[in-house]
Motif scaffolding. Structure first.
Motif, PDB file in Angstrom:
ATOM      1  N   SER A  91      -4.161  -8.403   1.212  1.00 14.51           N
ATOM      2  CA  SER A  91      -3.028  -8.760   2.287  1.00 14.51           C
ATOM      3  C   SER A  91      -1.745  -8.880   1.628  1.00 14.51           C
ATOM      4  O   SER A  91      -0.766  -8.309   2.021  1.00 14.51           O
ATOM      5  CB  SER A  91      -3.423  -9.873   3.182  1.00 14.51           C
TER       6      SER A  91
ATOM      7  N   LYS B  86      -0.417  -5.486   0.659  1.00 20.65           N
ATOM      8  CA  LYS B  86       0.208  -4.736   1.778  1.00 20.65           C
ATOM      9  C   LYS B  86       1.376  -5.317   2.255  1.00 20.65           C
ATOM     10  O   LYS B  86       2.193  -4.724   2.522  1.00 20.65           O
ATOM     11  CB  LYS B  86      -0.931  -4.492   2.689  1.00 20.65           C
ATOM     12  N   ASN B  87       1.317  -6.558   2.517  1.00 24.22           N
ATOM     13  CA  ASN B  87       2.470  -7.281   3.256  1.00 24.22           C
ATOM     14  C   ASN B  87       3.654  -7.485   2.265  1.00 24.22           C
ATOM     15  O   ASN B  87       4.848  -7.437   2.866  1.00 24.22           O
ATOM     16  CB  ASN B  87       1.917  -8.433   4.127  1.00 24.22           C
TER      17      ASN B  87
ATOM     18  N   ASP C 264       1.418  -0.665   1.745  1.00 21.39           N
ATOM     19  CA  ASP C 264       0.742  -0.059   2.997  1.00 21.39           C
ATOM     20  C   ASP C 264       1.241   1.192   3.284  1.00 21.39           C
ATOM     21  O   ASP C 264       0.635   2.215   3.933  1.00 21.39           O
ATOM     22  CB  ASP C 264       0.928  -0.904   4.217  1.00 21.39           C
TER      23      ASP C 264
END
Length: 43
Positions: A5, A8-9, A14
């Motif tokens: 997470s 990606k964030n 992502d």
């Protein structure tokens, strides 16, 4: 799950920044390096 997470964030893993498999590999290596470096510096 939390590590993925964060990649990606926070670090933009992502979506690719440029075209091609090699550039995505480079982006992934840099993102993983930065996350690991942040964890090392927190100690």
């Amino acid at each position: 799950e939390a590590k993925n997470s964060e990649l990606k964030n926070v670090h933009g893993y992502d979506r690719a920044n440029s075209y091609g498999l090699e550039s995505m590999k480079m982006q992934g290596a840099i993102a993983i390096f930065v996350v690991n470096l942040k964890r090392i510096l927190k100690f």
